[in-house]
Each structure stands twice: as C-alpha cells, then as structure tokens.
Design a protein around this motif. Structure first.
Motif, PDB file in Angstrom:
ATOM      1  N   ASP A   1     -10.486  -6.500  -4.963  1.00  0.00           N
ATOM      2  CA  ASP A   1     -11.248  -5.962  -3.751  1.00  0.00           C
ATOM      3  C   ASP A   1     -12.560  -6.479  -3.983  1.00  0.00           C
ATOM      4  O   ASP A   1     -13.319  -6.657  -3.164  1.00  0.00           O
ATOM      5  CB  ASP A   1     -10.967  -4.650  -3.492  1.00  0.00           C
TER       6      ASP A   1
ATOM      7  N   TYR B   1     -13.666   0.782   1.959  1.00  0.00           N
ATOM      8  CA  TYR B   1     -12.748   1.610   2.558  1.00  0.00           C
ATOM      9  C   TYR B   1     -13.215   2.083   4.163  1.00  0.00           C
ATOM     10  O   TYR B   1     -12.345   2.395   4.680  1.00  0.00           O
ATOM     11  CB  TYR B   1     -12.293   2.734   2.037  1.00  0.00           C
TER      12      TYR B   1
ATOM     13  N   ARG C   1     -11.792  -0.158   6.646  1.00  0.00           N
ATOM     14  CA  ARG C   1     -10.545  -0.233   6.728  1.00  0.00           C
ATOM     15  C   ARG C   1      -9.811   0.979   7.650  1.00  0.00           C
ATOM     16  O   ARG C   1      -8.748   0.650   8.195  1.00  0.00           O
ATOM     17  CB  ARG C   1      -9.935  -0.277   5.409  1.00  0.00           C
ATOM     18  N   THR C   2     -10.645   2.061   7.283  1.00  0.00           N
ATOM     19  CA  THR C   2     -10.007   3.333   8.106  1.00  0.00           C
ATOM     20  C   THR C   2     -10.551   3.573   9.341  1.00  0.00           C
ATOM     21  O   THR C   2     -10.287   4.271  10.288  1.00  0.00           O
ATOM     22  CB  THR C   2     -10.212   4.452   7.199  1.00  0.00           C
TER      23      THR C   2
ATOM     24  N   VAL D   1      -3.735   1.664   6.011  1.00  0.00           N
ATOM     25  CA  VAL D   1      -5.228   1.210   6.241  1.00  0.00           C
ATOM     26  C   VAL D   1      -5.053  -0.561   6.333  1.00  0.00           C
ATOM     27  O   VAL D   1      -4.147  -1.192   6.075  1.00  0.00           O
ATOM     28  CB  VAL D   1      -6.479   1.600   5.207  1.00  0.00           C
ATOM     29  N   THR D   2      -6.173  -1.112   6.902  1.00  0.00           N
ATOM     30  CA  THR D   2      -6.044  -2.499   7.230  1.00  0.00           C
ATOM     31  C   THR D   2      -5.816  -3.115   5.836  1.00  0.00           C
ATOM     32  O   THR D   2      -6.321  -2.744   4.801  1.00  0.00           O
ATOM     33  CB  THR D   2      -7.636  -2.825   7.662  1.00  0.00           C
ATOM     34  N   ASP D   3      -4.856  -4.145   5.927  1.00  0.00           N
ATOM     35  CA  ASP D   3      -4.649  -4.794   4.620  1.00  0.00           C
ATOM     36  C   ASP D   3      -5.601  -5.742   4.109  1.00  0.00           C
ATOM     37  O   ASP D   3      -6.896  -5.745   4.662  1.00  0.00           O
ATOM     38  CB  ASP D   3      -3.607  -5.832   5.034  1.00  0.00           C
ATOM     39  N   ARG D   4      -5.497  -5.686   2.742  1.00  0.00           N
ATOM     40  CA  ARG D   4      -6.425  -6.764   1.901  1.00  0.00           C
ATOM     41  C   ARG D   4      -6.549  -8.160   2.470  1.00  0.00           C
ATOM     42  O   ARG D   4      -5.188  -8.722   2.568  1.00  0.00           O
ATOM     43  CB  ARG D   4      -6.016  -6.611   0.431  1.00  0.00           C
TER      44      ARG D   4
ATOM     45  N   TYR E   1      -2.694  -0.194   1.666  1.00  0.00           N
ATOM     46  CA  TYR E   1      -3.152  -1.302   2.412  1.00  0.00           C
ATOM     47  C   TYR E   1      -1.828  -1.993   2.994  1.00  0.00           C
ATOM     48  O   TYR E   1      -0.696  -2.068   2.431  1.00  0.00           O
ATOM     49  CB  TYR E   1      -3.534  -2.566   1.530  1.00  0.00           C
TER      50      TYR E   1
END
Ligand code: NAD
Ligand code: TYD
Length: 338
Positions: free
Chosen positions: A87, A332, A335-336, A269-272, A206
């Motif tokens: 990441d 993060y 993502r959230t 949460v949104t993927d990598r 993820y």
C-alpha cells in the motif's frame, strides 16, 4: 561465522537477529536506517550480546556500505532491508524503488569488491504475481509482479542473479510467502487487524476479502533463511512458504473469534488498485535439499501472535504514534469515505 544483516531492526530481520544470537554462534552486524519500520525496541534482548553490533546507516549510501563491508569482512551478507509494504508503494513508490533496487545494487557492488563468500537476498513470492488456482509457483515460474513493491523486488532479484552469473558472486535468493508473528508493524493485514480489534476499531477489508495468501510464521521463515545460508546452493532460488493458504476474510474471522470481538467490526472498503487475487508457492525444493519445513500451525501461530500484541500494548502504541497516524489517514480515509 560473521554476517552482516541489513534491515535487522524490522519485523523479519529482527526475528532473524534474535534467532542468530539466541540459537546459533553467528556473529551479527546489523545495518539499518531505522525508517518508520525499523525499531531498536525489537532488539533489546540481543543488544548487549558480544556477538552483536548495530550500525545506523542507509544501504543506498555506497561509501558507508563499502567501508562497513571492508572493515567487518563478513563471511556472508543476509539482505532484508527494504520498503516492504504494497500500500505504501502505491502511495509513494520513490523510496521503494530507491531502497529495494538501488540499495540492493549498492550492497551487491560492495559484496563483489570485497569478495564476500555468500549473499543471501531475501525476496518474496509476490514477484510471481497472481496465480489462478490450482497453480503453485515453483522457482522457475515466470515473474509477473503487479505493484511497485513487487516489481522493485523482482528487479532486485534479477540484479542479484546477474551478479552470480556475470561476476560469480555467490548469491542465493529466497522468496517467502506472507509472514506473521510478533513485532510486525501494524500496517500489514494481521497486525493491523489485531491491533484494531483489540481497540474495538473497524477492520478494513479490501474488496470482497476473498484474496488468498499463504501464511508463514516468521520463525519458520528465519529457520528457512538459516538453512539457505548454510546449505543453499550458489546461484539458486528457494521458495519458503507456510503451506497454509487462506482467504483474507477467513483470517479476519479467526482473529475475531480468538479476540472475542464481534463480526460487526468488519468494514468492507474500496479495494487496493492492482490487487493480486491469489499467491501460492511450492517450497518443495528447500524441503528436499535442506530438510527444512514450516512447523507452526496457523491457528497456534495466530493465537500466539494475538497474545503478543495483548502483552505488548506499549510497543503497539509507540509504533502507532506519529508517522503511523498520517499513513493511516492517507491510506484509509478515502477508502471508507471518512
Ligand atoms: P519491515 O518493513 O518490517 O523492515 C524493513 C527494515 O529495513 C526496517 O528495519 C527498516 O528500517 C530497514 N530499511 C528500510 N530502508 C532501508 C535503507 N535504505 N537502508 C537500511 N535499512 C533500511 O520489513 P519485513 O516485513 O521485515 O521484510 C524484510 C524483508 O523480507 C524485505 O526484503 C521483504 O521484501 C521481505 N519479505 C517480507 C515478507 C512479509 O510478509 N513481511 C514476505 C516475504 C519477503
Ligand atoms: P498485506 O499484509 O499488505 O500483504 P500483501 O499485500 O503484501 O500480501 O495484505 C495481505 C492481504 O490483506 C492483501 O490481500 C490485502 C489485504 N488487506 C486488507 O484487506 N485490508 C488491509 O487493511 C490490509 C493492510 C490488507
């Protein structure tokens, strides 16, 4: 036998140093830049040993590396130092390429000039990229890295191999699967989920959480590296796997069960970006040639790791202060949606 270890203040490097000092008669010089991931608290149990010396320095500093190798004249170099997190390599690839590729180059040059008898280059199964089931990568499997981290490791593997082929530097390369255990910086899946769960914080999974990793207890990894240091054949590559493949969500469920925390902590949460779906490797070669095998059962290793994080809350709060907060926010928050 005297060895220079690079990155010995990190998660795996420090486990290796503790094992080398505690369980062997190796003399260890530890070269580490003490980045966010390097922590001398990981080495208090060996700090006063006469067989241990710490040198604060950057593996990209050619003059420092040359002087150290010439002065210490080690029998071997065991090279762990790296920017090790996917990441972070997505957020900020520059230090990753610099340390993982240029740093390895600097060490290989010093090893060549000083005719070091063995160079163990510690790498990762991520260089093989994502594999469809039921395939497993052996050491001949094509390199297909996806992230700046894994690409920089693949590039450094190839450079290390070229020093064997071209200059006859006695290089041996290891490629391990995902490690877990005590002292792991809480940016990687298992220590992040443990430390969040223990504080009743959300567990950020993820994508769909069905990505598969092979889990290797850190001490099994270190024993594999010792086996390669002593018995590995020059110019060869050795996979080191835990023989335990699990989807991420299964790991998180097991962890919640052991910590007795509710499933409601799980947050999808949104993927990598570029997320590798499945890693799988065969360690048959290392087992056949050295007799090594992974001995830690995943459930026991996970419970032991959770207990370590419970018992070492001061270590956790120390490493989670400062820089970690900024990283957590950057990685993060988007993502959230928080
Ligand atoms: P880590 O991030 O915990 O530690 C890295 C260490 O390297 C730190 O002590 C840091 O200070 C040091 N370092 C970083 N840049 C440096 C530089 N320029 N000069 C000197 N020291 C520097 O990493 P880790 O998880 O212990 O991984 C160690 C090695 O094992 C890496 O090469 C990694 O690619 C490899 N590996 C890791 C895993 C895993 O699951 N963590 C799996 C397979 C292979
Ligand atoms: P990680 O520990 O970063 O190792 P790697 O990506 O090098 O294998 O991640 C392991 C898996 O866990 C990977 O599929 C990404 C996933 N993951 C999450 O779902 N949430 C997280 O917060 C982290 C750090 C990882």
């Amino acid at each position: 036998m005297k060895i220079i270890v690079t990155g010995g203040a990190g998660f795996i490097g420090s486990a290796f140093v503790r094992m080398a000092i505690g369980e062997t008669d190796l003399e260890v010089v530890n070269l580490d830049a003490l980045t966010y991931a390097g922590n001398l608290e990981n080495l208090t149990s060996v700090a006063t040993s006469e067989r241990y010396r710490f040198v604060h320095g950057d593996i990209c500093d050619a003059a420092l590396v040359e002087a150290l190798v010439a002065e210490e004249k080690p029998d071997a170099i065991v090279h762990f130092a790296a920017e090790s997190h996917v990441d972070r390599s997505i957020l900020s690839p520059e230090p990753v390429v610099r340390t993982n590729f240029n740093g390895t180059f600097t060490l290989l040059e010093a090893a060549k000039r000083n005719q070091i008898g063995r160079f163990v280059h510690v790498s990762t199964d991520e260089v093989y990229g994502s594999l469809e089931a039921p395939h497993e990568a052996d050491e001949q499997y094509p390199l297909n890295p996806s992230s700046p981290y894994s690409a920089s490791k693949a590039a450094s593997d190839l450079l290390a191999r070229s020093y064997f082929v071209t200059f006859h530097l006695p290089v041996v390369i290891t490629r391990a699967s995902n490690n877990y255990g005590p002292y792991q910086f809480p940016e990687k899946l298992i220590p992040l989920m443990i430390s969040n769960a223990l504080e009743d914080k959300a567990l950020p999974v993820y994508g769909d959480g069905q990505q598969i990793r092979d889990w290797l207890y850190v001490e099994d990894h270190c024993r594999g590296i010792l086996a390669v240091l002593r018995q590995g054949r020059e110019g060869e590559i050795y996979n080191i796997g835990g023989n335990r493949s699990l989807p991420n969500l299964d790991v998180v469920h097991q962890l919640l069960a052991i910590t007795e925390k509710p499933e409601s902590l799980i947050r999808y949460v949104t993927d990598r970006p570029g997320h590798d779906r499945r890693y799988a490797l065969s360690s048959e070669k290392l087992m056949r040639e050295t007799g090594w095998e992974p001995v830690m059962n995943f459930e026991t290793g996970l419970a032991r790791t959770i207990q370590w994080y419970r018992d070492n809350s001061a270590w956790v709060s120390h490493v989670r202060s400062g820089e970690y907060r900024a990283y957590y926010e950057t990685n993060y928050a988007h993502r959230t949606g928080e």
